[in-house]
Design a protein around this motif. Structure first.
Motif, mmCIF file in Angstrom:
data_model
loop_
_atom_site.group_PDB
_atom_site.id
_atom_site.type_symbol
_atom_site.label_atom_id
_atom_site.label_comp_id
_atom_site.label_asym_id
_atom_site.label_seq_id
_atom_site.Cartn_x
_atom_site.Cartn_y
_atom_site.Cartn_z
ATOM 1 N N ALA A 617 0.865 -1.181 0.000
ATOM 2 C CA ALA A 617 0.000 0.000 0.000
ATOM 3 C C ALA A 617 0.900 1.228 0.000
ATOM 4 O O ALA A 617 1.926 1.252 0.674
ATOM 5 N N TYR A 618 0.507 2.237 -0.747
ATOM 6 C CA TYR A 618 1.338 3.423 -0.930
ATOM 7 C C TYR A 618 0.600 4.678 -0.484
ATOM 8 O O TYR A 618 -0.629 4.718 -0.407
ATOM 9 N N GLY A 619 1.363 5.705 -0.226
ATOM 10 C CA GLY A 619 0.788 6.997 0.114
ATOM 11 C C GLY A 619 1.885 8.028 0.206
ATOM 12 O O GLY A 619 3.083 7.712 0.136
ATOM 13 N N ALA A 620 1.484 9.280 0.349
ATOM 14 C CA ALA A 620 2.449 10.363 0.546
ATOM 15 C C ALA A 620 1.744 11.492 1.279
ATOM 16 O O ALA A 620 0.521 11.662 1.169
ATOM 17 N N ALA A 621 2.520 12.251 2.039
ATOM 18 C CA ALA A 621 1.957 13.365 2.811
ATOM 19 C C ALA A 621 2.905 14.546 2.775
ATOM 20 O O ALA A 621 4.134 14.379 2.785
ATOM 21 N N VAL A 622 2.314 15.727 2.738
ATOM 22 C CA VAL A 622 3.050 16.978 2.927
ATOM 23 C C VAL A 622 2.592 17.562 4.257
ATOM 24 O O VAL A 622 1.396 17.765 4.474
ATOM 25 N N SER A 623 3.546 17.782 5.143
ATOM 26 C CA SER A 623 3.234 18.408 6.430
ATOM 27 C C SER A 623 3.969 19.733 6.542
ATOM 28 O O SER A 623 5.142 19.841 6.161
ATOM 29 N N ILE A 653 -15.123 5.227 5.412
ATOM 30 C CA ILE A 653 -14.363 4.528 6.449
ATOM 31 C C ILE A 653 -12.868 4.698 6.204
ATOM 32 O O ILE A 653 -12.091 4.956 7.138
ATOM 33 N N ASP A 654 -12.442 4.568 4.966
ATOM 34 C CA ASP A 654 -11.015 4.650 4.656
ATOM 35 C C ASP A 654 -10.456 6.049 4.911
ATOM 36 O O ASP A 654 -9.337 6.195 5.415
ATOM 37 N N LEU A 655 -11.213 7.073 4.590
ATOM 38 C CA LEU A 655 -10.764 8.429 4.886
ATOM 39 C C LEU A 655 -10.616 8.631 6.399
ATOM 40 O O LEU A 655 -9.686 9.295 6.868
ATOM 41 N N GLY A 656 -11.530 8.038 7.158
ATOM 42 C CA GLY A 656 -11.417 8.120 8.613
ATOM 43 C C GLY A 656 -10.166 7.427 9.120
ATOM 44 O O GLY A 656 -9.499 7.918 10.036
ATOM 45 N N GLN A 657 -9.841 6.291 8.519
ATOM 46 C CA GLN A 657 -8.632 5.577 8.901
ATOM 47 C C GLN A 657 -7.375 6.364 8.532
ATOM 48 O O GLN A 657 -6.388 6.382 9.273
ATOM 49 N N ILE A 658 -7.401 7.017 7.390
ATOM 50 C CA ILE A 658 -6.250 7.818 6.952
ATOM 51 C C ILE A 658 -6.015 8.974 7.921
ATOM 52 O O ILE A 658 -4.897 9.225 8.375
ATOM 53 N N GLU A 725 -2.991 0.328 8.833
ATOM 54 C CA GLU A 725 -1.690 0.759 9.335
ATOM 55 C C GLU A 725 -0.958 1.766 8.449
ATOM 56 O O GLU A 725 -0.321 2.690 8.972
ATOM 57 N N PRO A 726 -0.955 1.620 7.125
ATOM 58 C CA PRO A 726 -0.095 2.474 6.294
ATOM 59 C C PRO A 726 -0.207 3.974 6.539
ATOM 60 O O PRO A 726 0.818 4.671 6.524
ATOM 61 N N PRO A 727 -1.403 4.528 6.803
ATOM 62 C CA PRO A 727 -1.470 5.997 6.972
ATOM 63 C C PRO A 727 -0.696 6.520 8.178
ATOM 64 O O PRO A 727 -0.320 7.696 8.192
ATOM 65 N N LEU A 728 -0.460 5.675 9.195
ATOM 66 C CA LEU A 728 0.266 6.166 10.368
ATOM 67 C C LEU A 728 1.630 6.718 9.971
ATOM 68 O O LEU A 728 2.091 7.723 10.498
ATOM 69 N N MET A 729 2.264 6.072 9.013
ATOM 70 C CA MET A 729 3.614 6.469 8.639
ATOM 71 C C MET A 729 3.670 7.724 7.789
ATOM 72 O O MET A 729 4.737 8.287 7.558
ATOM 73 N N LEU A 730 2.516 8.189 7.340
ATOM 74 C CA LEU A 730 2.478 9.480 6.655
ATOM 75 C C LEU A 730 2.931 10.602 7.585
ATOM 76 O O LEU A 730 3.418 11.641 7.142
ATOM 77 N N ALA A 731 2.776 10.381 8.895
ATOM 78 C CA ALA A 731 3.128 11.406 9.881
ATOM 79 C C ALA A 731 4.630 11.580 10.038
ATOM 80 O O ALA A 731 5.071 12.525 10.702
ATOM 81 N N ILE A 732 5.430 10.716 9.412
ATOM 82 C CA ILE A 732 6.875 10.947 9.411
ATOM 83 C C ILE A 732 7.177 12.305 8.790
ATOM 84 O O ILE A 732 8.149 12.972 9.150
#
Length: 784
Positions: A617-623, A653-658, A725-732
């Motif tokens: 599963a993939y994702g990316a975040a800008v903080s 549901i998925d947006l809530g998990q993200i 689980e994958p969205p948690l690591m977006l917070a890096i």
């Protein structure tokens, strides 16, 4: 927040449709039953656990005679009262429920008091006489490494010659940093209610992610066969991994009380006791060295990851393996060494936590990408792009799995554009030149997270489905509901198969006598496994209905088509419930089991190689953050997320998990600090001393979007992807943005020495070190 897509058909609640959590209305109204809401049975006993005050000691004397004589006390239970095996470990047999000769952490359970009221039990426990011979305690990772104290052997992954590649590289950097642990802080603490039955049977309500493991451990503890123990859980008030293994301790104690006294027994931990007794996310010390060229391309990488496992193994083998498997994140390292030390300390046994070692492993390369960029004077995103997995030879992980579904470059490119990253970065740098004390920072980080249990045998699930003669459907499966929306997703799958409204589908509480030998609801695999098992059961019944309709109406099977709430049979249309009633009258079975096992995966634990994951599963975040360099205070002010869920089963549901995953990860990396003193006593065991993110900590600007072109290349349930689980690591990205802000003090020439969590104290110290280095005109190379 972007609106989820609308339904593609007329069924209310089928897959790929945004639908509320099945318990949401009940939770808001206070009508959702948790274990402590179950009406208390007659003669219920309340349990209190007495804990060790020492981290490491020999138990010389435990006299509970005065406890037994105290008002209201019915029983006092110690290791001597256990009829079976005094252990509730998941694997290694090293987790005694009651302490015996040796104490191995402060908070370890010595005995349980069963009384008419909880207050009586708590008061009585104080009358115990406990004598210790205190022994030296290993508390920290450094102490464990120095003493060669490990719960499990050190493991290594090697590809190429990392040391030679680093030595030959034009540039080299080495970083050593701490990664803190995290308390699960579920809203509902550990709780178990045990009821005695006929023939010595025990029925247990347990707040657990793994009912089968609780069943096995309770049976072993009581010297009963598994069939004599039934475990049920309808919902948990949060789990996050903290209820995957350690709930078995409390279920076992409640069950023993029920067996010994013949009365129902309940144990409900208060917040302080829960935080002291139970395990956390593993904290790590990471040492990373990389060699690279002028473009930031890494030619060699060495990772040494040392984790604090605590007094026993628990799930530390798989957790640390997963940390190793995620030390690459989205990056290809041709020459790489990954070493993992699993340290034994005299602290609580750390356990599963959302991400299961992946976040700790992933933080190591992400920090290095930033450090390399600072060293070279480049945008960190440029360095990240230079090292991404590609094609041909650059698509094989250090553990020899080919990355076949790499959409990280596509996600990064889309988010970079949609978030206006480049312009914002330039604006932030301009702001920092003019602002002496308030500094802003920004970071864009990607995520590649493997989906499947690394313990391959756990990648299986079962389901039991009944269709009743009125057309309503009941489904039971091995997954547990802890707020993540698993029940509603599985209900949507069943509704989709039968083409009926979701109101016609009910999922019942998870029970070990309905679906046996279940896997834990963990590893983000709940919907993948249980959704597929439910699909299999539904398809079996649907096939029977099709065959019956074809025979009964004299048509070919291809002419039987399920439409919303009805079935078209050639030119005739029959209501779904009418076809079901007719099938019953003709003695067609309307009940079926379903089973699923994840395909393709294979993994050699001895060599740490193979295909441990079905897909990624993939994702990316800008903080974006702002930091006060005079006080260390900080705030995440804006977040942009683009996350891959495949073809989402339920976008709402998925947006809530993200969102929830990001906020929990942000807490781990910024505010949630666990502190043990030199005696091994946890000092942060309540909300007064342990700070999870509050509503006010949520970024004011929070934009989330599901990757619209996402579709799982593997045949998962309706081509969806895991999202727990994958969205948690977006917070890096939030942690890296804080480091970016501190780095601006030195005009980005120096990278800060910053450990996680980035608390105000740590930020202030890091800022002071950077300022001192600038004042001393320290060369950039020396500060890396």
């Amino acid at each position: 927040m972007r609106n989820p897509p609308l339904s593609r058909n007329k069924i209310r609640g089928a897959v790929h449709v945004a639908r509320p959590h099945d318990s949401a209305a009940k939770q808001v109204a206070g009508d959702a039953f948790y274990i402590d809401d179950i009406p208390e049975p007659k003669d219920l006993l309340h349990l209190y656990l007495a804990q060790s005050e020492k981290a490491h000691a020999r138990l010389l004397k435990l006299d509970v005679s005065a406890v037994r004589a105290a008002p209201g006390v019915v029983a006092v239970l110690t290791a001597a009262d256990v009829p079976g095996v005094n252990d509730a470990s998941p694997i290694e047999g090293d987790d005694p429920v009651f302490a015996e000769d040796i104490i191995e952490y402060a908070g370890q359970v010595l005995f349980a008091v069963a009384a008419e009221t909880l207050d009586q039990a708590r008061a009585a426990a104080k009358h115990a006489i406990v004598e210790y011979e205190e022994l030296p305690a290993i508390v920290t990772i450094e102490q464990a490494l120095a003493a060669n104290s490990f719960v499990l052997p050190t493991r290594e992954i090697r590809r190429g010659d990392a040391a030679a590649a680093i030595k030959a590289a034009k540039h080299r950097l080495k970083q050593k940093f701490e990664i803190g642990g995290q308390d699960h802080f579920y809203l509902e603490g550990h709780v178990a209610l045990a009821l005695p039955g006929e023939d010595g049977d025990i029925f247990v309500h347990s707040s657990t992610q793994h009912p089968t493991e609780v069943q096995h451990n309770v049976a072993k503890f009581l010297d009963l066969p598994d069939h004599s123990v039934i475990v049920e859980i309808r919902r948990m008030g949060g789990g996050f991994g903290g209820k995957e293994t350690q709930g078995a301790w409390f279920a076992a104690i409640a069950a023993l009380t029920a067996k010994v006294t013949g009365r129902p027994a309940k144990i409900r931990l208060d917040r302080d006791d829960d935080m002291i007794i139970t395990g956390k996310r593993h904290d790590f010390i990471a040492t990373v060295e990389m060699g690279f060229d002028d473009d930031g391309m890494v030619s060699g990488a060495e990772f040494v990851l040392a984790s604090r496992c605590g007094r026993s193994a628990d799930l530390s083998a798989s957790i640390n393996d997963r940390a190793m498997f995620h030390a690459d994140n989205c990056y290809y390292f041709d020459n790489v060494t990954i070493i993992s030390h699993r340290c034994k300390t005299h602290t609580v046994s750390n356990t599963a936590f959302r991400g299961f070692g992946g976040p700790q492993g992933m933080l190591a390369p992400e920090r290095m990408m930033d450090a390399i960029a600072s060293y070279l004077g480049k945008d960190p995103l440029e360095v990240r792009k230079a090292n991404l997995y590609g094609k041909d030879k650059r698509n094989v992980t250090p553990y020899k799995m080919t990355v076949e579904d790499n959409i990280a470059p596509e996600i990064i490119a889309e988010l970079e554009k949609s978030s206006d990253y480049a312009a914002r970065r330039n604006a932030i740098r301009a702001f920092n030149k003019k602002s002496s004390y308030l500094k802003k920072g920004i970071s864009l980080t990607p995520v590649k997270f493997g989906i499947s249990f690394t313990a391959s045998h756990l990648n299986q699930a079962g389901a039991l489905l009944h269709v009743y003669t009125d057309g309503s459907v009941m489904i039971n499966h091995g997954g547990t509901e802890m707020g993540q929306g698993l029940y509603i997703k599985v209900a949507q799958v069943v509704a989709e198969i039968f083409q009926i409204d979701i109101e016609r589908v009910k999922i019942t509480a998870t029970r070990t006598d309905k679906v046996p030998n279940t896997s834990p609801t963990a590893a983000s695999s709940g919907a993948d496994l249980n959704g597929k098992a439910a699909e299999a059961a539904a398809l079996a019944i649907k096939e029977r209905l099709v065959a019956f309709a074809a025979k009964n109406y004299g048509v070919d099977k291809s002419e039987v088509v399920f439409l919303p709430n009805r079935v078209k049979i050639r030119e005739q249309t029959v209501a779904f419930k009418d076809l079901v009633q007719l099938a019953y009258m003709n003695r067609v079975s309307l009940s079926s089991t379903g089973y699923y096992r994840t395909p393709k995966i294979h993994y050699d634990a001895a060599t740490l190689s193979g295909r441990p994951f079905y897909y990624f599963a993939y994702g990316a975040a800008v903080s974006e953050v702002i930091v006060d360099t005079l006080t260390g205070e900080n705030k995440v002010v804006a977040v942009d997320i683009l996350h891959d869920t495949g073809k989402s089963l339920n976008p709402a549901i998925d947006l809530g998990q993200i969102e929830g995953g990001y906020i929990q990860g942000m807490g781990w990396l910024t505010t949630e600090e666990l502190y043990y003193d030199d005696k091994g006593i946890l000092k942060t065991h309540a909300p007064s001393t342990y700070k999870i993110p509050a509503c006010s900590d949520r970024p004011e600007k929070f934009k989330m979007k599901i990757f619209e072109r996402g579709e799982n290349v593997e045949e998962t349930i309706f081509r969806s992807k895991a999202v727990g689980e994958p969205p948690l690591m977006l917070a890096i990205s939030a942690f890296n943005a804080i480091a970016d802000a501190i780095s601006s003090i030195a005009d980005y020439r120096l990278y800060p020495d910053l450990d996680a969590p980035a608390t105000p104290e740590r930020i202030l110290k890091a800022a002071q070190r950077i300022a001192e280095a600038v004042n001393n005109d320290k060369p950039a190379e020396a500060a890396q």
